[in-house]
Motif scaffolding. Structure first.
Motif, PDB file in Angstrom:
ATOM      1  N   ARG A   2      26.339 133.224 109.106  1.00 19.84           N
ATOM      2  CA  ARG A   2      27.312 133.549 110.157  1.00 19.84           C
ATOM      3  C   ARG A   2      26.699 133.324 111.535  1.00 19.84           C
ATOM      4  O   ARG A   2      27.319 132.761 112.437  1.00 19.84           O
ATOM      5  N   ALA A   3      25.447 133.763 111.713  1.00 21.81           N
ATOM      6  CA  ALA A   3      24.773 133.595 112.999  1.00 21.81           C
ATOM      7  C   ALA A   3      24.503 132.125 113.299  1.00 21.81           C
ATOM      8  O   ALA A   3      24.566 131.685 114.450  1.00 21.81           O
ATOM      9  N   MET A   4      24.187 131.346 112.259  1.00 26.18           N
ATOM     10  CA  MET A   4      23.876 129.929 112.454  1.00 26.18           C
ATOM     11  C   MET A   4      25.047 129.135 112.997  1.00 26.18           C
ATOM     12  O   MET A   4      24.870 128.196 113.759  1.00 26.18           O
ATOM     13  N   VAL A   5      26.264 129.522 112.607  1.00 22.69           N
ATOM     14  CA  VAL A   5      27.432 128.739 113.006  1.00 22.69           C
ATOM     15  C   VAL A   5      28.206 129.384 114.160  1.00 22.69           C
ATOM     16  O   VAL A   5      29.305 128.952 114.497  1.00 22.69           O
ATOM     17  N   ARG A   6      27.645 130.425 114.742  1.00 21.97           N
ATOM     18  CA  ARG A   6      28.318 131.069 115.882  1.00 21.97           C
ATOM     19  C   ARG A   6      28.466 130.081 117.038  1.00 21.97           C
ATOM     20  O   ARG A   6      27.519 129.402 117.419  1.00 21.97           O
ATOM     21  N   GLU A   7      29.645 130.017 117.595  1.00 21.66           N
ATOM     22  CA  GLU A   7      29.963 129.019 118.618  1.00 21.66           C
ATOM     23  C   GLU A   7      29.680 129.498 120.043  1.00 21.66           C
ATOM     24  O   GLU A   7      29.417 128.685 120.931  1.00 21.66           O
ATOM     25  N   THR A   8      29.775 130.781 120.275  1.00 26.74           N
ATOM     26  CA  THR A   8      29.656 131.313 121.640  1.00 26.74           C
ATOM     27  C   THR A   8      28.570 132.374 121.679  1.00 26.74           C
ATOM     28  O   THR A   8      28.563 133.286 120.837  1.00 26.74           O
ATOM     29  N   LEU A 238      42.354 135.608 130.573  1.00 29.92           N
ATOM     30  CA  LEU A 238      41.543 134.660 129.815  1.00 29.92           C
ATOM     31  C   LEU A 238      42.224 133.296 129.727  1.00 29.92           C
ATOM     32  O   LEU A 238      41.550 132.265 129.706  1.00 29.92           O
ATOM     33  N   ASP A 239      43.548 133.295 129.688  1.00 30.52           N
ATOM     34  CA  ASP A 239      44.262 132.021 129.675  1.00 30.52           C
ATOM     35  C   ASP A 239      44.026 131.239 130.954  1.00 30.52           C
ATOM     36  O   ASP A 239      43.886 130.012 130.940  1.00 30.52           O
ATOM     37  N   VAL A 240      43.935 131.966 132.064  1.00 27.58           N
ATOM     38  CA  VAL A 240      43.699 131.317 133.353  1.00 27.58           C
ATOM     39  C   VAL A 240      42.271 130.782 133.430  1.00 27.58           C
ATOM     40  O   VAL A 240      42.029 129.684 133.944  1.00 27.58           O
ATOM     41  N   ILE A 241      41.318 131.547 132.913  1.00 30.38           N
ATOM     42  CA  ILE A 241      39.933 131.064 132.857  1.00 30.38           C
ATOM     43  C   ILE A 241      39.867 129.744 132.094  1.00 30.38           C
ATOM     44  O   ILE A 241      39.231 128.780 132.530  1.00 30.38           O
ATOM     45  N   MET A 282      34.159 141.832 124.316  1.00 27.48           N
ATOM     46  CA  MET A 282      34.922 141.559 125.530  1.00 27.48           C
ATOM     47  C   MET A 282      34.254 140.465 126.374  1.00 27.48           C
ATOM     48  O   MET A 282      34.900 139.504 126.810  1.00 27.48           O
ATOM     49  N   LEU A 283      32.955 140.584 126.594  1.00 30.17           N
ATOM     50  CA  LEU A 283      32.255 139.591 127.406  1.00 30.17           C
ATOM     51  C   LEU A 283      32.166 138.246 126.686  1.00 30.17           C
ATOM     52  O   LEU A 283      32.243 137.187 127.319  1.00 30.17           O
ATOM     53  N   THR A 284      32.022 138.294 125.365  1.00 29.60           N
ATOM     54  CA  THR A 284      32.012 137.045 124.603  1.00 29.60           C
ATOM     55  C   THR A 284      33.342 136.316 124.748  1.00 29.60           C
ATOM     56  O   THR A 284      33.388 135.083 124.847  1.00 29.60           O
ATOM     57  N   SER A 285      34.450 137.072 124.788  1.00 28.02           N
ATOM     58  CA  SER A 285      35.761 136.441 124.951  1.00 28.02           C
ATOM     59  C   SER A 285      35.862 135.714 126.287  1.00 28.02           C
ATOM     60  O   SER A 285      36.533 134.679 126.379  1.00 28.02           O
ATOM     61  N   MET A 286      35.199 136.232 127.296  1.00 28.58           N
ATOM     62  CA  MET A 286      35.227 135.587 128.613  1.00 28.58           C
ATOM     63  C   MET A 286      34.448 134.274 128.579  1.00 28.58           C
ATOM     64  O   MET A 286      34.875 133.274 129.163  1.00 28.58           O
ATOM     65  N   LYS A 287      33.318 134.279 127.894  1.00 29.52           N
ATOM     66  CA  LYS A 287      32.570 133.025 127.738  1.00 29.52           C
ATOM     67  C   LYS A 287      33.339 132.038 126.864  1.00 29.52           C
ATOM     68  O   LYS A 287      33.392 130.841 127.149  1.00 29.52           O
ATOM     69  N   ARG A 288      33.928 132.544 125.793  1.00 29.79           N
ATOM     70  CA  ARG A 288      34.687 131.665 124.909  1.00 29.79           C
ATOM     71  C   ARG A 288      35.867 131.025 125.650  1.00 29.79           C
ATOM     72  O   ARG A 288      36.226 129.873 125.408  1.00 29.79           O
ATOM     73  N   ALA A 289      36.445 131.776 126.579  1.00 24.69           N
ATOM     74  CA  ALA A 289      37.567 131.250 127.366  1.00 24.69           C
ATOM     75  C   ALA A 289      37.132 130.146 128.324  1.00 24.69           C
ATOM     76  O   ALA A 289      37.957 129.354 128.772  1.00 24.69           O
ATOM     77  N   GLY A 290      35.812 130.094 128.646  1.00 25.65           N
ATOM     78  CA  GLY A 290      35.332 129.008 129.488  1.00 25.65           C
ATOM     79  C   GLY A 290      34.448 129.403 130.648  1.00 25.65           C
ATOM     80  O   GLY A 290      34.011 128.540 131.409  1.00 25.65           O
TER      81      GLY A 290
END
Length: 309
Positions: A2-8, A238-241, A282-290
């Motif tokens: 799971r950790a190996m394929v983590r995208e963000t 997050l959509d705007v980010i 929460m912070l990961t979602s912000m990075k994932r958003a861009g």
């Protein structure tokens, strides 16, 4: 696996840590609506800065809390202003720390608005002159990045010109390009004593219902010379980010604002959530958003988690 394929991934280098600096001596006041966030006087500021530095945080933003306010916010651009003093103090001990200067007047005006008031209206062009003066003052004090948060029309162009004329051509501008008129700012206004004394800021901050307007606002700032683009608040936008990330090739900054911080802390105090897991998510979602950069009051907490993980 799971950790190996983590995208963000979150990194401590992603964070800018905001700190409130207050006039006076031997002051460390907890902000009632922001548990574990304090106002520090200059003589106690380095306690907090050193703790952040030892956790690996390398970028700070200072907000001033002052008593001597006036109608033009002169404390914002005073050579001996509280933020200017804090910047010099930090740069003396930790010259490698990145100081990002919030460039606005609301913390220093007796009316609490982000510009000069004529009647009941903000005078955009008169405000720009003082904001440019503030930016130059902050750069002279040692700020590495100027971050104008005022949302006046044309602010990036005017500040860029002023910095260049003063010899600060190398200082980049982190524009609060997309700043909504949000209910999430309440605890910050308590911490910085910057609530408007009349009316609101809807005439110069964006309608939370608007998405396309964010692209227009950001494009205007890019054309005027912005080097970073900030979206504020982050969690409900997050959509705007993602829109800003897709549309422009400049670094995108998410401001995880005071209300977002306060509601997590309040729920955690009641035992309703797992604070650490929620904050990371929460912070990961912000990075994932861009967002490449996150301005957050959780910076120290997450830095400690990352160091021990």
């Amino acid at each position: 696996m799971r950790a190996m394929v983590r995208e963000t991934h979150l990194h401590v280098e992603d964070f800018i840590y905001p700190i409130f600096v207050i006039e006076g001596e031997n002051i460390k006041n907890e902000v009632p609506s922001m548990p574990s966030v304090y106002q520090f006087s200059l003589d106690r500021l380095m306690e907090e800065v050193t703790e952040a530095y030892e956790l690996g945080i390398r970028a700070l933003m200072f907000f001033g809390v002052v008593t001597g306010k006036d109608e033009v916010g002169s404390g914002a651009y005073a050579e001996d202003g509280i933020v200017q003093q804090a910047t010099k103090l930090v740069k003396e001990k930790y010259p490698e720390l990145l100081v990002v200067a919030d460039t606005c007047l609301c913390e220093y005006t007796d009316h609490g608005h982000c510009g000069v008031i004529h009647g009941n209206d903000v005078d955009n062009d008169e405000s720009l002159k003082l904001l440019a003066k503030t930016a130059v003052s902050q750069a002279e004090a040692g700020a590495d990045i100027i971050a104008p948060s005022n949302m006046m029309d044309g602010f990036v162009a005017v500040i860029r010109e002023a910095l260049d004329e003063a010899g600060f051509t190398h200082i980049p501008i982190m524009s609060y390009a997309v700043k909504y008129a949000s209910a999430f700012y309440g605890p910050f206004r308590d911490a910085a004593d910057s609530a408007p004394q009349f009316g609101d800021r809807k005439t110069y901050q964006m309608d939370p219902a608007n998405r396309l307007e964010a692209i227009r606002e950001a494009r205007s700032d890019v054309e005027e010379g912005a080097d970073f683009l900030m979206v504020k608040p982050a969690l409900s936008y997050l959509d705007v980010i993602r829109d800003i990330r897709n549309e422009f090739d400049l670094p995108v900054v998410a401001y995880n604002v005071s209300g977002e911080y306060a509601m997590v802390k309040a729920a955690a105090q009641h035992g309703w959530i797992d604070e650490q897991q929620l904050v990371i998510e929460m912070l990961t979602s912000m990075k994932r958003a861009g967002a490449e950069i996150i301005l957050t009051y959780f910076a120290k907490d997450v830095a400690a988690v990352l160091r021990n993980s």
